[in-house]
Design an enzyme around this catalytic site. Structure first.
Site, PDB file in Angstrom:
ATOM      1  N   GLY A  90       0.549  -1.553  -0.409  1.00  0.00           N
ATOM      2  CA  GLY A  90      -0.634  -0.082  -0.127  1.00  0.00           C
ATOM      3  C   GLY A  90       0.860   1.417   0.170  1.00  0.00           C
ATOM      4  O   GLY A  90       0.227   2.620  -0.659  1.00  0.00           O
ATOM      5  N   GLU A 141       4.311   3.620   6.395  1.00  0.00           N
ATOM      6  CA  GLU A 141       3.198   3.234   6.245  1.00  0.00           C
ATOM      7  C   GLU A 141       2.107   4.446   4.866  1.00  0.00           C
ATOM      8  O   GLU A 141       2.052   5.513   5.266  1.00  0.00           O
ATOM      9  CB  GLU A 141       2.437   2.822   8.084  1.00  0.00           C
ATOM     10  CG  GLU A 141       1.316   1.978   7.983  1.00  0.00           C
ATOM     11  CD  GLU A 141       1.509   1.104   6.910  1.00  0.00           C
ATOM     12  OE1 GLU A 141       1.388   0.640   5.637  1.00  0.00           O
ATOM     13  OE2 GLU A 141       1.017  -0.280   7.809  1.00  0.00           O
ATOM     14  N   ASP A 142       1.256   3.255   4.833  1.00  0.00           N
ATOM     15  CA  ASP A 142       0.246   3.906   3.409  1.00  0.00           C
ATOM     16  C   ASP A 142      -1.100   5.096   4.616  1.00  0.00           C
ATOM     17  O   ASP A 142      -1.206   5.934   4.753  1.00  0.00           O
ATOM     18  CB  ASP A 142      -0.291   3.224   2.964  1.00  0.00           C
ATOM     19  CG  ASP A 142      -0.816   1.562   3.155  1.00  0.00           C
ATOM     20  OD1 ASP A 142      -0.240   1.523   4.136  1.00  0.00           O
ATOM     21  OD2 ASP A 142      -1.414   0.900   2.623  1.00  0.00           O
ATOM     22  N   ASP A 184      -4.247   2.117  11.147  1.00  0.00           N
ATOM     23  CA  ASP A 184      -6.226   1.762  11.477  1.00  0.00           C
ATOM     24  C   ASP A 184      -6.319   1.673  13.074  1.00  0.00           C
ATOM     25  O   ASP A 184      -5.804   2.756  13.767  1.00  0.00           O
ATOM     26  CB  ASP A 184      -6.312   1.074   9.801  1.00  0.00           C
ATOM     27  CG  ASP A 184      -7.841   0.168  10.504  1.00  0.00           C
ATOM     28  OD1 ASP A 184      -8.639   1.287  11.138  1.00  0.00           O
ATOM     29  OD2 ASP A 184      -8.397  -0.916  10.087  1.00  0.00           O
ATOM     30  N   PHE A 223     -14.136   3.554   5.379  1.00  0.00           N
ATOM     31  CA  PHE A 223     -13.041   2.218   3.755  1.00  0.00           C
ATOM     32  C   PHE A 223     -13.144   3.380   2.723  1.00  0.00           C
ATOM     33  O   PHE A 223     -13.674   3.463   1.993  1.00  0.00           O
ATOM     34  CB  PHE A 223     -13.296   1.213   3.755  1.00  0.00           C
ATOM     35  CG  PHE A 223     -12.309   0.141   2.830  1.00  0.00           C
ATOM     36  CD1 PHE A 223     -11.732  -0.222   4.056  1.00  0.00           C
ATOM     37  CD2 PHE A 223     -13.085   0.152   1.532  1.00  0.00           C
ATOM     38  CE1 PHE A 223     -10.756  -1.058   3.106  1.00  0.00           C
ATOM     39  CE2 PHE A 223     -11.382   0.011   0.966  1.00  0.00           C
ATOM     40  CZ  PHE A 223     -10.630  -1.181   1.792  1.00  0.00           C
ATOM     41  N   ASP A 272      -5.460  -0.277  -1.593  1.00  0.00           N
ATOM     42  CA  ASP A 272      -6.842  -1.256  -2.452  1.00  0.00           C
ATOM     43  C   ASP A 272      -8.061  -1.453  -1.019  1.00  0.00           C
ATOM     44  O   ASP A 272      -7.942  -2.408  -0.539  1.00  0.00           O
ATOM     45  CB  ASP A 272      -5.843  -2.098  -2.354  1.00  0.00           C
ATOM     46  CG  ASP A 272      -5.898  -3.062  -1.204  1.00  0.00           C
ATOM     47  OD1 ASP A 272      -5.316  -2.878  -0.501  1.00  0.00           O
ATOM     48  OD2 ASP A 272      -5.839  -4.698  -1.527  1.00  0.00           O
ATOM     49  N   ARG A 331      -5.481   0.321  -6.336  1.00  0.00           N
ATOM     50  CA  ARG A 331      -4.185   1.229  -5.996  1.00  0.00           C
ATOM     51  C   ARG A 331      -3.352   2.202  -6.805  1.00  0.00           C
ATOM     52  O   ARG A 331      -2.525   2.869  -6.661  1.00  0.00           O
ATOM     53  CB  ARG A 331      -3.171  -0.379  -5.963  1.00  0.00           C
ATOM     54  CG  ARG A 331      -3.545  -0.509  -5.080  1.00  0.00           C
ATOM     55  CD  ARG A 331      -1.988  -1.832  -4.508  1.00  0.00           C
ATOM     56  NE  ARG A 331      -2.027  -2.954  -3.886  1.00  0.00           N
ATOM     57  CZ  ARG A 331      -2.123  -3.247  -2.316  1.00  0.00           C
ATOM     58  NH1 ARG A 331      -2.363  -2.095  -1.682  1.00  0.00           N
ATOM     59  NH2 ARG A 331      -2.261  -4.437  -1.974  1.00  0.00           N
TER      60      ARG A 331
HETATM   61  P1  IMP Z   1      -3.339  -1.569  10.587  1.00  0.00           P
HETATM   62  O1  IMP Z   1      -2.989  -2.769  11.076  1.00  0.00           O
HETATM   63  O2  IMP Z   1      -5.291  -2.202  10.933  1.00  0.00           O
HETATM   64  O3  IMP Z   1      -3.421  -0.643  11.518  1.00  0.00           O
HETATM   65  O4  IMP Z   1      -3.834  -1.207   9.060  1.00  0.00           O
HETATM   66  C1  IMP Z   1      -3.262  -1.125   8.397  1.00  0.00           C
HETATM   67  C2  IMP Z   1      -3.415  -1.490   7.191  1.00  0.00           C
HETATM   68  O5  IMP Z   1      -4.354  -2.296   6.727  1.00  0.00           O
HETATM   69  C3  IMP Z   1      -2.450  -0.952   6.151  1.00  0.00           C
HETATM   70  O6  IMP Z   1      -1.475  -0.465   6.128  1.00  0.00           O
HETATM   71  C4  IMP Z   1      -3.391  -1.241   4.504  1.00  0.00           C
HETATM   72  O7  IMP Z   1      -2.860  -1.620   4.366  1.00  0.00           O
HETATM   73  C5  IMP Z   1      -4.384  -1.930   5.957  1.00  0.00           C
HETATM   74  N1  IMP Z   1      -5.892  -0.660   5.747  1.00  0.00           N
HETATM   75  C6  IMP Z   1      -6.658  -0.106   6.756  1.00  0.00           C
HETATM   76  N2  IMP Z   1      -7.807   1.208   5.984  1.00  0.00           N
HETATM   77  C7  IMP Z   1      -7.843   0.742   4.682  1.00  0.00           C
HETATM   78  C8  IMP Z   1      -8.426   1.289   4.136  1.00  0.00           C
HETATM   79  O8  IMP Z   1      -9.159   2.239   4.789  1.00  0.00           O
HETATM   80  N3  IMP Z   1      -8.174   0.795   2.920  1.00  0.00           N
HETATM   81  C9  IMP Z   1      -7.632   0.163   2.573  1.00  0.00           C
HETATM   82  N4  IMP Z   1      -6.475  -0.698   3.024  1.00  0.00           N
HETATM   83  C10 IMP Z   1      -6.851  -0.132   4.384  1.00  0.00           C
HETATM   84 MG    MG Z   2      -0.092  -1.315   4.267  1.00  0.00          MG
END
Ligand code: IMP
Ligand code: MG
Length: 184
Positions: free
Chosen positions: A53, A108-109, A112, A161, A168, A174
């Site tokens: 991402g 990081e992208d 969350d 989302f 993606d 992407r």
């Molecule tokens: P976390 O581990 O829950 O913080 O999530 C992080 C990863 O989940 C990110 O690096 C993204 O790849 C994916 N992600 C989280 N939220 C979204 C979203 O809204 N759209 C797409 N990918 C997401």
């Molecule tokens: Mg990611």
């Protein structure tokens, strides 16, 4: 008329135009250029892009940096469809090489739940990294409850989302240069 796109079975509407994303990256890059102004060839930080991402964000950020910096990538995944699985899969940390005593800037992208960032930090600490700095293009502040400090956040969004600019929905979206939000 509002711009909409369809990926697989879902419709998304225009949310953050590319020029706003680029402006937010300009701001982060300017901060990093100030913070790392004393960086030299022998203590250059290592930027680690989380695949897949963050690839567009990392590229846009990297080309704006004017201090010595190395670039590597690591594959991490936690999402299936539009939800976090809660489990983070990491591939090939060994390919990062010897990071003992180094300063690492994680790119990081989106943060969350923060599970990915916490997993990344654990891996890097285990590899002997001296200083871990976190940079993310996007943050969902309503969801993020971990205590890992996020040093650079380009954009903050509500708990929705999104896709585009590297992010993606089941591997599609992407390549879209703007960010779109799930339409519901
Ligand atoms: P976390 O581990 O829950 O913080 O999530 C992080 C990863 O989940 C990110 O690096 C993204 O790849 C994916 N992600 C989280 N939220 C979204 C979203 O809204 N759209 C797409 N990918 C997401
Ligand atoms: Mg990611």
């Amino acid at each position: 008329m509002e711009k909409k796109i369809t990926l697989h079975d879902k419709t998304f509407k225009m949310y953050i135009p590319n020029e706003d994303i680029e402006k937010a990256i300009d701001t982060v890059a300017a901060q990093m250029n100030r913070d790392f102004a004393g960086s030299t060839d022998s203590n250059a930080p290592i930027m680690i892009c989380t695949l897949n991402g963050a690839v567009l964000y990392a590229a846009e950020l990297l080309k704006r940096l004017d201090f010595p910096v190395e670039f590597k990538a690591m594959k991490l995944s936690s999402y299936e469809g539009t939800h976090s699985t809660g489990k983070v899969k990491a591939e090939l940390p060994a390919a990062l090489g010897d990071l003992r005593g180094k300063t690492v800037i994680v790119v990081e992208d989106i943060v969350d739940t923060g599970n990915t960032i916490v997993a990344m930090k654990d891996i890097l600490e285990g590899m002997g990294v001296e200083k871990i700095i976190i940079s993310t293009l996007l943050l969902k502040p309503e969801v993020y409850k971990k205590d890992v400090k996020l040093d650079y956040v380009a954009l903050r969004i509500p708990n929705r989302f999104i896709v585009g600019f590297g992010l993606d929905y089941n591997e599609l979206g992407r390549n879209i240069k703007d960010i779109y939000v799930l339409d519901q």
